[in-house]
Design a protein around this motif. Sequence first.
Motif, PDB file in Angstrom:
ATOM      1  N   TYR A   1      -0.671  13.558 -10.680  1.00 19.84           N
ATOM      2  CA  TYR A   1      -1.993  13.768 -10.088  1.00 19.84           C
ATOM      3  C   TYR A   1      -2.187  12.893  -8.856  1.00 19.84           C
TER       4      TYR A   1
ATOM      5  N   LYS B   1     -13.736  12.919 -20.715  1.00 17.39           N
ATOM      6  CA  LYS B   1     -12.682  13.895 -20.974  1.00 17.39           C
ATOM      7  C   LYS B   1     -13.029  15.269 -20.418  1.00 17.39           C
ATOM      8  N   ILE B   2     -14.334  15.561 -20.337  1.00 17.38           N
ATOM      9  CA  ILE B   2     -14.756  16.857 -19.830  1.00 17.38           C
ATOM     10  C   ILE B   2     -14.383  17.041 -18.359  1.00 17.38           C
TER      11      ILE B   2
ATOM     12  N   LYS C   1     -11.627  16.357 -17.019  1.00 12.45           N
ATOM     13  CA  LYS C   1     -10.259  16.867 -16.941  1.00 12.45           C
ATOM     14  C   LYS C   1     -10.223  18.350 -16.589  1.00 12.45           C
ATOM     15  N   GLN C   2     -11.206  19.099 -17.101  1.00 12.25           N
ATOM     16  CA  GLN C   2     -11.232  20.541 -16.902  1.00 12.25           C
ATOM     17  C   GLN C   2     -11.574  20.924 -15.462  1.00 12.25           C
ATOM     18  N   HIS C   3     -12.161  20.005 -14.726  1.00 13.66           N
ATOM     19  CA  HIS C   3     -12.657  20.310 -13.384  1.00 13.66           C
ATOM     20  C   HIS C   3     -11.885  19.614 -12.273  1.00 13.66           C
ATOM     21  N   ASP C   4     -11.442  18.389 -12.540  1.00 11.79           N
ATOM     22  CA  ASP C   4     -10.747  17.627 -11.492  1.00 11.79           C
ATOM     23  C   ASP C   4      -9.914  16.534 -12.171  1.00 11.79           C
ATOM     24  N   GLN C   5      -8.634  16.765 -12.281  1.00  5.94           N
ATOM     25  CA  GLN C   5      -7.743  15.819 -12.962  1.00  5.94           C
ATOM     26  C   GLN C   5      -7.694  14.481 -12.239  1.00  5.94           C
TER      27      GLN C   5
ATOM     28  N   PHE D   1     -10.837  12.538 -12.981  1.00  5.96           N
ATOM     29  CA  PHE D   1     -10.732  12.001 -14.344  1.00  5.96           C
ATOM     30  C   PHE D   1      -9.879  10.737 -14.365  1.00  5.96           C
TER      31      PHE D   1
ATOM     32  N   ILE E   1     -19.168  19.334 -12.218  1.00  8.02           N
ATOM     33  CA  ILE E   1     -19.410  20.016 -13.494  1.00  8.02           C
ATOM     34  C   ILE E   1     -20.572  20.991 -13.387  1.00  8.02           C
TER      35      ILE E   1
ATOM     36  N   HIS F   1     -20.988  25.338 -13.799  1.00 12.93           N
ATOM     37  CA  HIS F   1     -21.870  25.932 -14.810  1.00 12.93           C
ATOM     38  C   HIS F   1     -22.938  26.820 -14.204  1.00 12.93           C
TER      39      HIS F   1
END
Length: 390
Positions: free
Chosen positions: A214, A333-334, A336-340, A343, A385, A389
Motif C-alpha cells: 500500500y 477497520k471500516i 479498509k473497504q474505502h482506502d487501504q 487505513f 465513507i 453511502h
Amino acid sequence: MKVIFYIALFFLLAYLTIDVLIVGEGEERPVVQILAGLGLGSMLFYNFFFMKRKLAISKNWKFIRTWYYFILLFVVYYLSALVGLPSSFSSPTIRNLIITLYIFATILFIYNGTINNHLKGISLKLLLLFLLFNGIWEIMLAYTHQLERQGMEIINTSAGYVFVMILPMLMYIYKKENIWIFSISLLLTLMTGKRGALVIYVVLILYSFYSFKYLKNSFKLNWKALVFLVVIFIAYNFFVDNTFSSLQHRILNFENEKTGAIGSGRNIIWSTLIIQYLDGTVLHQIFGFGFFATRSISGFIAHNDFVEFLIDFGIFGLITWLLVLYRFHKNIKIVKQHDQYLFLMLAFCLIILGGRGLFSGTLRTDNINFSISIGYLLAIASTKINSVHE
C-alpha cells in the motif's frame, strides 16, 4: 464560523509555538497560559456548533464516545480532588485538567475544521509548517543547551515524539513522497535522542513491511525526490557529525550501572506505584487514589498511561482507557473497504497513541500534535465513507 475557526487556529498555533520558544515551567509563563485559555475557549465555541451535524465525530467514530466518558471521568476526579477524595494523595492541579481538555478539544476542532473545508489549502500548509518549525526549533534548542550526563553532553528532547505524532498526517497529505517523509521524520527523531520515540518507529517500520504494497502503490518518483534526497543528505550529515554520539551514549547507557535505574528511572517509579496500588484498599484498587495521585506517591508522574490511570482511577479507569484503544482499533477497520492507505495511516496513529502511552504518557502538551494528526485523518475517513453511502 470560518472566522471563528481561523481565530481558534491562530491561538492554537500561537500556544504551541510560544510554549516552545519560552522555556520554563507552566506556572511561570503567563503568556502561554493566556494563549492556552483563549485557544481552548475558542475551540470549544467552534466545536459546539457541529455537535449534532450529520458528520459529527461521535456519530462516525464510536471510540470517541468512549473517550468522552473518559474525559468526564477526569473532570469528576478533579472536582473530587478539591475535597481530598478518593484519597489524600489526589492532586487537584488545574493545569493537568486543562491539558487533558485541550488535547481532546483539538481532535474535535481539527476534525470539524476539515469536514467543513475550513482547514485546507494555505491554512493546512501553514499548520504543518508551524508544527515542523516547532519540532526543529526544539532540536536546535537542545543542541545548543546540551545536558551533561555521566561526564558527557547529550541531547534529549521530546521533539522526537512531535515528529512521530505528525507523521501519519504528513504521510497522507504527501503520499507520493511517503518514503521520503518517513525517512526525514526518522532522522529528525534520531537527532532528539528520544529512545521511546525510536522504539515506536521500529514498530512502524515492522508494520510497514507487512503493509508495504500500500505504501509502494502510493509512492511516486518525481522531481520532488531530488529535493527530499538533498534534505535527507543534509540531515544525515548533521546527525552523524553532531548528535550521533549523544544518541549512542543514551542507548548504551539505558541502564544506570550505579543506581540500577532503567529508562531514566522509570522502573523505580513504576515499581513504587504498583506496590502502592497492591497495598491499597479494595476501594482504591477499583477506583484509584485520585486525580494525578502518582506525583504525591512517587514524586513523579508515571510516564506511562497504563500505570498512571491504574493508580489515579483504579482498574475501573484503566479498563475505560483500554476500551478506547480497543474501539479505536475496531472502528478504523471500516476504512479498509474505502482506502487501504488511509487505513494504514490510522493504524499508525493507534500504534503511536499506544506507544507514547507506554513510554512517556499522552497527557502532555506536545500530544496536541497527535490530536491534530488524528483529527485530520478521521475527518478525511468520514468524508470518504459518507461519499460512498450517499
